[in-house]
Design a protein around this motif. Structure first.
Motif, PDB file in Angstrom:
ATOM      1  N   LEU A 263       0.808  -1.209   0.000  1.00 45.48           N
ATOM      2  CA  LEU A 263       0.000   0.000   0.000  1.00 45.48           C
ATOM      3  C   LEU A 263       0.849   1.271   0.000  1.00 45.48           C
ATOM      4  CD1 LEU A 263      -2.771  -1.156   2.499  1.00 45.48           C
ATOM      5  CD2 LEU A 263      -3.092  -0.649   0.068  1.00 45.48           C
ATOM      6  N   GLU A 264       2.084   1.164   0.448  1.00 43.27           N
ATOM      7  CA  GLU A 264       2.964   2.324   0.437  1.00 43.27           C
ATOM      8  C   GLU A 264       3.334   2.760  -0.980  1.00 43.27           C
ATOM      9  OE1 GLU A 264       6.537   1.918   2.673  1.00 43.27           O
ATOM     10  OE2 GLU A 264       5.482   1.165   4.464  1.00 43.27           O
ATOM     11  N   GLU A 265       3.190   1.866  -1.924  1.00 44.44           N
ATOM     12  CA  GLU A 265       3.694   2.129  -3.267  1.00 44.44           C
ATOM     13  C   GLU A 265       2.626   2.815  -4.120  1.00 44.44           C
ATOM     14  OE1 GLU A 265       5.832  -0.915  -5.098  1.00 44.44           O
ATOM     15  OE2 GLU A 265       6.752  -1.641  -3.264  1.00 44.44           O
ATOM     16  N   ASN A 266       3.020   3.909  -4.751  1.00 41.50           N
ATOM     17  CA  ASN A 266       2.087   4.646  -5.608  1.00 41.50           C
ATOM     18  C   ASN A 266       1.677   3.856  -6.842  1.00 41.50           C
ATOM     19  OD1 ASN A 266       2.079   6.750  -3.880  1.00 41.50           O
ATOM     20  ND2 ASN A 266       3.459   8.063  -5.064  1.00 41.50           N
ATOM     21  N   SER A 267       2.416   2.782  -7.156  1.00 41.03           N
ATOM     22  CA  SER A 267       2.098   1.997  -8.351  1.00 41.03           C
ATOM     23  C   SER A 267       0.854   1.152  -8.167  1.00 41.03           C
ATOM     24  CB  SER A 267       3.283   1.087  -8.710  1.00 41.03           C
ATOM     25  OG  SER A 267       3.581   0.216  -7.621  1.00 41.03           O
TER      26      SER A 267
ATOM     27  N   LEU B 188      -0.346   1.062  12.265  1.00 40.69           N
ATOM     28  CA  LEU B 188       0.369   2.139  12.947  1.00 40.69           C
ATOM     29  C   LEU B 188       1.651   2.490  12.206  1.00 40.69           C
ATOM     30  CD1 LEU B 188      -0.125   1.223  16.717  1.00 40.69           C
ATOM     31  CD2 LEU B 188      -0.802   3.349  15.597  1.00 40.69           C
ATOM     32  N   ARG B 189       2.349   1.459  11.750  1.00 38.04           N
ATOM     33  CA  ARG B 189       3.568   1.725  10.990  1.00 38.04           C
ATOM     34  C   ARG B 189       3.238   2.414   9.663  1.00 38.04           C
ATOM     35  NH1 ARG B 189       5.028  -3.347  13.214  1.00 38.04           N
ATOM     36  NH2 ARG B 189       4.313  -4.485  11.358  1.00 38.04           N
ATOM     37  N   LEU B 190       2.149   1.976   9.030  1.00 37.94           N
ATOM     38  CA  LEU B 190       1.783   2.538   7.734  1.00 37.94           C
ATOM     39  C   LEU B 190       1.337   3.987   7.864  1.00 37.94           C
ATOM     40  CD1 LEU B 190       1.375   2.213   4.718  1.00 37.94           C
ATOM     41  CD2 LEU B 190      -0.879   1.215   5.184  1.00 37.94           C
ATOM     42  N   ILE B 191       0.599   4.313   8.915  1.00 35.53           N
ATOM     43  CA  ILE B 191       0.116   5.695   9.031  1.00 35.53           C
ATOM     44  C   ILE B 191       1.259   6.648   9.343  1.00 35.53           C
ATOM     45  CG2 ILE B 191      -0.488   5.758  11.505  1.00 35.53           C
ATOM     46  CD1 ILE B 191      -3.117   7.161  10.584  1.00 35.53           C
ATOM     47  N   ARG B 192       2.261   6.158  10.073  1.00 37.63           N
ATOM     48  CA  ARG B 192       3.447   6.999  10.308  1.00 37.63           C
ATOM     49  C   ARG B 192       4.159   7.276   8.993  1.00 37.63           C
ATOM     50  NH1 ARG B 192       4.454   3.177  15.052  1.00 37.63           N
ATOM     51  NH2 ARG B 192       3.454   4.225  16.817  1.00 37.63           N
TER      52      ARG B 192
ATOM     53  N   LYS C 292       4.983  11.729  -3.266  1.00 37.83           N
ATOM     54  CA  LYS C 292       4.669  10.315  -3.062  1.00 37.83           C
ATOM     55  C   LYS C 292       3.498  10.109  -2.095  1.00 37.83           C
ATOM     56  CE  LYS C 292       9.346   8.566  -3.947  1.00 37.83           C
ATOM     57  NZ  LYS C 292      10.468   7.753  -3.405  1.00 37.83           N
ATOM     58  N   ARG C 293       2.791  11.195  -1.790  1.00 38.36           N
ATOM     59  CA  ARG C 293       1.675  11.074  -0.843  1.00 38.36           C
ATOM     60  C   ARG C 293       0.638  10.070  -1.348  1.00 38.36           C
ATOM     61  NH1 ARG C 293       1.369  15.958  -3.340  1.00 38.36           N
ATOM     62  NH2 ARG C 293      -0.519  16.438  -4.554  1.00 38.36           N
ATOM     63  N   LEU C 294      -0.014   9.404  -0.416  1.00 39.60           N
ATOM     64  CA  LEU C 294      -0.998   8.379  -0.757  1.00 39.60           C
ATOM     65  C   LEU C 294      -2.336   9.030  -1.103  1.00 39.60           C
ATOM     66  CD1 LEU C 294      -0.304   5.619   1.917  1.00 39.60           C
ATOM     67  CD2 LEU C 294       0.679   5.874  -0.355  1.00 39.60           C
TER      68      LEU C 294
END
Length: 1015
Positions: A625-629, A655-659, A669-671
């Motif tokens: 989910l971190e990846e813009n692709s 929690l790690r992902l929201i940080r 690169k914002r989601l």
């Protein structure tokens, strides 16, 4: 929900009553419903002919059937069904219908059994001298020991299998090619108990019970002939009416949707599969909102986009699916060979669904009608079965309706035979006394014949091996398959049988080889290792399913070897891999990750991660989910997959992902906002204070861009104070009760109650009404207290206070509050009607009785109280009669104009049907002072000479005041002659107008007013 079900039942009863009346007075499609005309009203597939084998009066409404080795048709004849339960005191019947002279017409009907214990039987299976009758809550086995066609023994096979008199409970049994019994129940089966009433556990030691541990809803079973070694083969169906098994051991089934959703489906039953009627984790219904919710209702209905749900083979739309069989004969035209034949009683049709392979599963490219009641919509095919000569028999419930547990006709029932035109019904004797002749009988398309052949050959043992091995090389793969199943039962033949099956040129038999190997648990690993490289997707599917039972150390390695062969998009294979991994995802996924290395983010890998349930899965999803692709559709799939993960692991990964998302929020690169919403929603205790960039993004989106329904839902979830203004605006502008209630509830949750009270105090009437209605639909406890405080505000108009009364009626405590106001004499006249409607129809008897001492509903011209408003709203009248009353009865047109005609005292009603609900129309007549239209308020003039005048204020200037009185006369009064001008809370419209109308006239007038709409 309960009221909707009652209304639906009433609707069904009215329809059936009408249908019966039509049948009695006008006859059927042509002249009447005489069975002599039955066949000519049916459309039959090319190359086939339907003949009437039997009908009323010899037999009545039929459910399921079976055909024995002598060609006799056994049927369940049902009269004591639901609303008619007990009308046949002797009980329902099991009948044997025979053609003794070969003319294709039943000439002998015997009663095999009659009793109350087979009332509403939904399944019958004839196995030699035994007959299994499915009649929930019991599964009965009748035995005819002396061959006189009367049972000598009756025993329980299973008990407590669902609700009595319910067609969502237990259904027919079928003898399988492996010597096992196959059967199912729908979502009213609930659980299984043995003959002594003890709960039954499956072959894995899990109780067979519908409560999500792990099973939900309808289930498919396999067991030994004596009921032992019960296996749950699949679950989470709604009403899977009957299961069919072909010669390879492949299972096929239909399932009924919730009516009105066009989601009836046909399934290839993948063993151990979850078929998605309820949410796997929570048991929530399919309409509950979820991430990535399917856009098409039939797909949504079966949770088709949830990981862990086996895909549907085919959706057939609306219907009432019933019996099914696999036709493995040759008498019918070739398109029907080896295909499902299925009854759908709703659209009056018997169909075939020829399947072709698609990856590791199947697809249906065409649907073939076998028999269609196109010109007789009472034709209700309930079951279909294959006779020894290869013809089909179909039972016909024959009824004006189907479903809804209703039965409109108790005097008719039909039984049809389907075969090529002019084909004689041939009944021959079978020889089961020699292995060679028993093998020939094993090739028969009739299941009852195959049972006797299978039983005889197994008893022959080694003497039958030669004949069976010869059959195992037959050109017909289905014959080979039946022989191989039996050879597996022979001592010393297991190794050769499995090796022979695994080398077969037909992939269905190689699939069967895997199924047979699963029975040899001690040697399963050897066979799986040997066959793991089979190039055929269907065989790899079966190998994956076999790993579900294989608990050895090399299972993860074998799984990973299969998983690398997965092709993205092959949902059948993906779900088979999921079934294999089940409670061993940690070791299985780790083995695959070690094998693919950095390629795990490929499309194939994303699918596997989406389906997985390992401890590391949430973290892998977070990385993706971190990846813009990742496109938005894939992102929503992955977020939905998180709902099936371990909560602790999921929360940590979020929690790690929201940080990480907070760090990226001000960069390129914002989601996407959609992803941020999902991440924030899944982050424990998210308030946004620790993530100001994400919070600002969400507030901006929700304030300016989010659609109203999404905004209300998310505002309720996040409760950002910055959203309060839009929440209030939603309350004021929305016409959706759920939106208004949720928005108001969110304001209250943000401590906004005082603001709402202040807003009401300074607002105009329409805004006040909207907020009161929002409080009403919020169902929040605080809302009731606010409404009680508002009730005391004498500055509010009668309309607003009337809405407050209706709102308070939502709570039992609110009703008690209103009752006390009545008893204390604090209820003004215009509030008595809404209060009476609430209190006199309260579910609390004590409230109703006490209210009746103080309140009455308005009376009609008959001088009897009118029904409560809730009942009046459900009534339908005659608009033409209503127009006549409106215009000519000296009531409505006296004060209102419609399309230029009438007298303009009150508002023009030419478009009232576009403006007012039915409820508001009734209230405008029955309680006119509670809601006075703007600019039609009544004023009272006190003149300097002591006179008083009343009317609608037309104009007021410094020099003159103009009123229009109830006769539409304009009264012009010099301002100097006016001592006092006062607005009244009472409508110019008479309070007792309804007394000039009968109850029927009132309903007719409202019906007419609904037609007055903007053109």
């Amino acid at each position: 929900m309960r009221s909707r079900l009652v209304l639906a039942w009433v609707g069904v009863q009215l329809f059936l009553a009408t249908a019966r009346l039509v049948a009695q007075t006008t006859g059927a499609v042509g002249d009447d419903r005489d069975p002599k005309a039955a066949v000519e009203k049916l459309d039959v597939a090319k190359g086939l002919e339907a003949t009437l084998f039997a009908s009323e009066p010899e037999l009545l409404s039929l459910t399921n059937l079976d055909v024995d080795h002598r060609g006799r048709v056994w049927v369940c004849e049902v009269v004591n069904y639901r609303g008619h339960n007990g009308e046949r005191p002797a009980g329902d019947r099991i009948l044997i219908c025979s053609d003794t002279n070969g003319d294709g017409i039943c000439d002998q009907t015997k009663v095999y059994y009659q009793g109350r214990d087979v009332d509403s039987a939904m399944g019958i299976c004839v196995l030699g001298n035994k007959v299994i009758v499915s009649c929930s809550p019991n599964i009965l086995v009748f035995s005819d020991d002396d061959g006189d066609d009367l049972p000598d023994r009756k025993e329980l096979l299973f008990s407590k299998t669902g609700s009595s008199q319910h067609d969502h409970a237990a259904h027919s049994f079928q003898f399988g090619p492996d010597g096992k019994l196959y059967w199912n129940f729908g979502n009213e089966g609930h659980s299984i108990h043995d003959a002594a009433g003890n709960p039954v556990s499956d072959s894995h030691g899990r109780l067979v019970v519908d409560r999500g541990q792990p099973y939900w809803g309808g289930m498919v079973f396999r067991c030994n002939l004596d009921g032992s070694h019960l296996e749950v083969l699949a679950h989470n169906f709604r009403n899977n009416y009957e299961v069919a098994v072909d010669s390879f051991g492949t299972l096929w089934q239909s399932d009924n949707d919730d009516d009105g959703n066009r989601g009836v489906r046909i399934n290839f039953v993948m063993e151990y599969g979850n078929f998605g009627y309820l949410d796997e984790k929570t048991g929530a219904g399919w309409q509950n909102k979820r991430t990535g919710m399917e856009s098409e209702i039939p797909r949504r209905h079966w949770h088709q986009d949830d990981p862990g749900v086996v895909p549907n083979l085919l959706v057939t739309g609306a219907g009432s699916p019933t019996g099914i069989t696999v036709y493995e004969g040759f008498l019918l035209p070739k398109p029907f060979w080896n295909q499902m034949i299925h009854c759908d009683a709703g659209p009056n049709v018997v169909r075939s669904y020829p399947v072709v392979r698609q990856g590791a599963g199947y697809q249906v490219d065409q649907v073939l009608d076998v028999l269609h009641g196109a010109r007789d919509n009472w034709f209700r095919p309930a079951d279909v079965c294959v006779a020894p000569d290869g013809s089909l028999f179909v039972t016909d419930w024959y009824d004006p309706g189907v479903g809804g547990h209703a039965m409109g006709d108790m005097e008719r029932g039909r039984l049809f035979r389907i075969a090529p035109p002019g084909t004689k019904y041939e009944i021959r004797d079978f020889d089961f006394d020699r292995p060679e002749s028993a093998v020939e009988a094993l090739k028969n398309p009739c299941n009852s014949v195959r049972f006797l052949a299978w039983t005889a050959l197994k008893q022959f043992g080694a003497k039958a091996e030669s004949a069976l091995w010869k059959m195992a090389s037959d050109p017909n793969p289905r014959f080979r398959a039946r022989a191989l199943w039996l050879l597996l039962e022979m001592d010393g033949q297991v190794e050769d049988t499995l090796a022979h099956a695994a080398q077969d040129r037909d992939e269905d038999i190689r699939c069967q080889a895997v199924r047979m190997a699963r029975r040899q648990k001690s040697n399963l690993g050897k066979w799986l290792s040997r066959w793991i490289d089979d190039p055929t997707p269907s065989v790899r599917r079966e190998l994956a399913i076999a790993l579900h039972e294989y608990r050895s150390a090399d299972a993860a390695t074998l799984w990973a070897q299969l998983a690398v062969e997965y092709d993205a998009g092959d949902r059948w294979f993906l779900e088979a891999l999921g079934i294999a991994a089940d409670d061993r995802w940690n070791e299985f996924l780790a083995a695959w990750m070690a094998r693919v290395g950095n390629d795990w983010k490929s499309p194939n890998g994303i699918d596997l991660i989406w389906r997985s349930r390992a401890d590391q899965t949430p973290e892998l999803i977070a990385q993706l989910l971190e990846e813009n692709s990742i496109d938005s559709s894939t992102a929503m799939r992955l977020f939905r997959a998180l709902d099936f993960q371990d909560p602790k692991q999921r929360d940590e990964s979020m929690l790690r992902l929201i940080r990480k998302a907070e760090q990226l929020a001000t960069t390129e690169k914002r989601l996407p906002v959609a992803s941020l919403i999902e991440i924030a929603s899944r982050t424990p205790n998210f308030l946004g204070t620790d993530f100001p960039n994400i919070r600002a993004t969400l507030v901006e989106y929700l304030t300016d861009s989010a659609p109203t329904n999404e905004f209300v839902e998310l505002a309720s979830r996040f409760r950002f104070p910055e959203l309060e203004d839009r929440l209030l605006q939603t309350v004021l502008t929305s016409t959706d009760r759920n939106e208004m209630g949720s928005a108001t509830g969110s304001i209250l949750a943000m401590k906004g109650g005082p603001r709402l009270l202040k807003f009401i105090s300074v607002s105009k009437e329409p805004q006040q009404v909207a907020v009161v209605q929002g409080l009403r639909w919020s169902n929040a406890a605080e809302a009731r207290f606010l409404l009680e405080s508002l009730f005391e505000d004498s500055n509010l108009s009668a309309l607003v206070r009337s809405e407050i009364v209706k709102a308070l009626g939502q709570w039992p405590e609110g009703q008690l509050f209103l009752l006390q106001q009545v008893k204390d004499g604090k209820l003004s006249e215009e509030l008595r009607y809404p209060a009476a409607n609430i209190l006199l129809t309260s579910g609390d008897t004590a409230i109703r009785d006490e209210a009746a001492k103080h309140l009455v509903l308005p009376a009609s011209a008959q001088n009897t109280p009118l029904p409560p408003l809730a009942q009046l709203i459900e009534r339908h009248g005659d608009s033409q009669r209503g127009q006549d009353v409106f215009v000519n009865a000296g009531t409505c047109a006296k004060c209102h104009i419609v399309k230029g005609a009438g007298t303009e005292v009150g508002p023009d009603l030419s478009e009232v049907g576009s403006k007012l609900s039915v409820e508001a129309m009734y209230e405008s007549i029955l309680n006119p002072s509670a809601g006075i239209s703007h600019n039609y308020e009544m004023y009272r003039l006190l003149l300097t000479d002591g006179r008083t005048l009343s009317g609608v204020l037309i104009s007021k200037t410094a020099s003159e005041i103009i009123l229009k009185d109830k006769e539409a006369v304009l009264l012009k009064i010099p301002a100097a002659d006016v001592d006092e001008l006062t607005q009244q809370q009472k409508s110019l419209m008479p309070d007792d107008l309804q007394k000039q109308l009968t109850e029927e006239q009132l309903v007719d007038v409202i019906e007419y007013m609904q037609t007055l709409k903007k053109q």
